[in-house]
Design an enzyme around this catalytic site. Structure first.
Site, PDB file in Angstrom:
ATOM      1  CG  ASP A  50       3.641   5.920  -4.409  1.00 59.10           C
ATOM      2  OD1 ASP A  50       4.685   5.275  -4.643  1.00 59.10           O
ATOM      3  OD2 ASP A  50       3.383   6.991  -4.974  1.00 59.10           O
ATOM      4  CB  SER A  51       1.463   0.696  -5.641  1.00 56.66           C
ATOM      5  OG  SER A  51       0.529   1.500  -6.358  1.00 56.66           O
ATOM      6  CB  CYS A  83       5.925  27.869  14.898  1.00 53.96           C
ATOM      7  SG  CYS A  83       6.802  26.529  14.071  1.00 53.96           S
ATOM      8  CG  PHE A  88      -1.717   8.980  -8.015  1.00 52.53           C
ATOM      9  CD1 PHE A  88      -3.087   9.179  -8.118  1.00 52.53           C
ATOM     10  CD2 PHE A  88      -0.889  10.089  -8.008  1.00 52.53           C
ATOM     11  CE1 PHE A  88      -3.614  10.465  -8.209  1.00 52.53           C
ATOM     12  CE2 PHE A  88      -1.406  11.377  -8.097  1.00 52.53           C
ATOM     13  CZ  PHE A  88      -2.767  11.564  -8.193  1.00 52.53           C
TER      14      PHE A  88
END
Lengths: 380, 380
Positions: free
Chosen positions: B97-98, B309, B101
């Site tokens: 991400d940058s 699972c 946020f």
């Protein structure tokens, strides 16, 4: 190949070098090459490690703690889940302690009488009782490959008289444990030599235990503050009184340097929380002594923890990354340091086994001691 | 087989089913089958998991957080260790991400101006600055396979006017990011559609981004409290404005039910801390809804978490043992629950990919929704 005793554990000494022995233990859950170090899985898990990761370090046998497991999840609960091996997916041998050491470390929460110990749980304050018979019953329910007798922990330091009385009570309890133990092929019960730092009491204790008869003989009551020199001295005074054809187990020891000295004195088995606990407090054991990964000097160090180590932490990650993980409080940091430390301990034992087999233990001990003493002085 | 763009990421839609797409992303670090869920590795580790364990769940791409990594160990430190992939031994794709946020979630510690954000570190209070150019530079130094534009987080709820101004600032910053981004084969930069819950603003934002041109298009500013219905509505209003030949990424989403609805609306990529964070707080996601492993009803339950699972936690351990590990505060409990949750998320995505390819997505969505809604009602 040695075969397991029909009613107990098989053990064979494959080679000796001085007092040191290269042996093999045969159990219902597989073989253990000795000298062996047992990682500690107190609550039925070697903390921060998957069972296959423990096995990948070379560990062939674990220790689990009766005190913790009797309180949570309970011996009957473990039995209902098929026993410890199945519950924790560790099909190999497991040795359980008797719970004695832990309950007698509870201080005011514990009251000792001639027949056992009444104590309060550190979890919820509920009252419990351990006796020789109950301790053996719990270990049976846990499905321990090797059970330990329930003994009294002699305080340290202790006068000769106190140590003697305590040891004699433990020998009385050892006889009750032997009687309560249900023999099964490939399973065994170990007695525990007590007697503090007094050679005459150690000799008396060993003789009493041999008279009762056990599948193996542990040396208890050491690594309680007496120091390495007194520990080695007591070992040297005790081991000659033990049978040569049965495994010898030094309980709760120790640092790498302790293992070197104890193997040289004829000990076959060890357990200690040090490699796992240190892994969770950012300390790594290496062939050049310990490293504290929290220290800022590792911040930009691209080297592995230990150049000679083949563990995942050393093969794939830098000290700088491990430092980052520790500083960031990342669980992966604890996982990797724990794996590394257990690997280092297993590598140490493997080196000693090979050296004994090849009759060059003295040189191997020197090489390890020199490395450990040198410290991490190489330039980055 | 699609080939990567010489100056960016390759992406090909292999099949569609309604608005949903089955795609393949080609990067410098390998392919990613879409729809894809990206586990979050905030500080360059997916918490409590070894990288090979992450890969074994089926995950092909991770997300890492620029904000955390720029502060510790620092972008330059990561670069000196050979970039994120090498430092954390994850050779596959990584999206970063940058940082926007996170810094804008710092509240009083953060001040936004037309050119970027000045903020204080949550670690030591030191002052830092992020701008579009700096955010791209950091992601370059981290060696992110996919970088994200630096955008402003529109508060929620926000009036139309506020959301519009915020979105337009983000579009201005997106253009600066595109200019600063150094193109490399197999690497890419994603734009982020903003505009709150306003369809006209979302359309305007998408048009602005397409005009600039990106290797992929993210949908930001959702899962911030607007609720699932509003999120789905906004998705339905936004996705049709995005190019069909580029991947679409819904940021920070979400619960299994959210993923089902978003895939059906044409989203290709997701990230969320939910499976990993829940694993550390004793919550397991299953095909029958969530389980809290701390709950006493699991105390004696020999069943696996999820019968269907194939993860290590389900194949090898009982709910009773997992409950024990959680109650005892054992790290292995967090390791196993995290691994299970990430596996469940990957299994969900794999099921959806196959269903889209076979043109039976509707039935697959129904089957998953029914299972999740049914709850864990089967008798022990």
């Amino acid at each position: 190949m040695p075969s397991p005793l029909p009613d107990g554990l098989g053990f064979r000494v494959l080679a000796t070098d001085g007092a040191a022995r290269r042996g093999r233990l045969l159990t219902a859950h597989g073989t253990v090459e000795t000298p062996a170090f047992m990682p500690v899985g107190t609550a039925a898990t070697v903390k921060a490690m998957m069972p296959e990761t423990v096995a990948a370090t070379g560990a062939e046998i674990l220790l689990a703690n009766t005190y913790h497991l009797m309180l949570r999840p309970g011996a009957e609960a473990v039995a209902a889940l098929g026993g410890l091996h199945r519950m924790m997916d560790w099909p190999r041998p497991i040795l359980t302690d008797s719970g004695g050491f832990q309950v007698m470390s509870l201080g005011d929460l514990c009251r000792i009488d001639p027949d056992g110990v009444t104590f309060k749980s550190h979890l919820d304050g509920s009252t419990h009782r351990l006796t020789p018979v109950r301790a053996i019953d719990i270990q049976h329910k846990l499905d321990a490959t090797i059970s330990m007798v329930f003994d009294e922990c002699t305080p340290f330091p202790a006068e000769h008289e106190v140590a003697a009385a305590s040891m004699r009570r433990s020998m009385d309890w050892a006889a009750r444990c032997r009687e309560a133990f249900v023999p099964r092929p490939g399973y065994g019960l170990f007695g525990i030599v007590q007697g503090g730092v007094y050679p005459d009491l150690r000799a008396e204790s060993a003789a009493r235990l041999i008279d009762i008869g056990f599948e193996g003989y542990a040396i208890g009551g050491l690594a309680v503050g007496e120091g390495q020199a007194a520990m080695f001295e007591t070992l040297s005074a005790t081991v000659p009184h033990l049978p040569t054809d049965r495994p010898r187990y030094l309980m709760g020891v120790g640092k790498p340097e302790d293992l070197l000295g104890a193997v040289a004195r004829g000990v076959d088995m060890f357990d200690c929380v040090l490699p796992t606990r240190s892994g969770r407090t950012a300390q790594a054991f290496t062939r050049r002594g310990p490293l504290n990964l929290r220290n800022a000097r590792h911040k930009a160090d691209p080297r592995p923890l230990d150049e000679a180590c083949g563990c995942p932490a050393c093969r794939r990650f830098s000290r700088a990354y491990l430092h980052h993980l520790i500083r960031a409080g990342e669980i992966l940091g604890l996982m990797l340091l724990t794996t590394h430390n257990v690997t280092l301990y297993q590598d140490l034992m493997a080196d000693l086994r090979q050296a004994i087999a090849e009759g060059r233990l003295k040189a191997e001990l020197e090489a390890w001691r020199n490395g450990l003493a040198r410290g991490d002085v190489s330039p980055m």
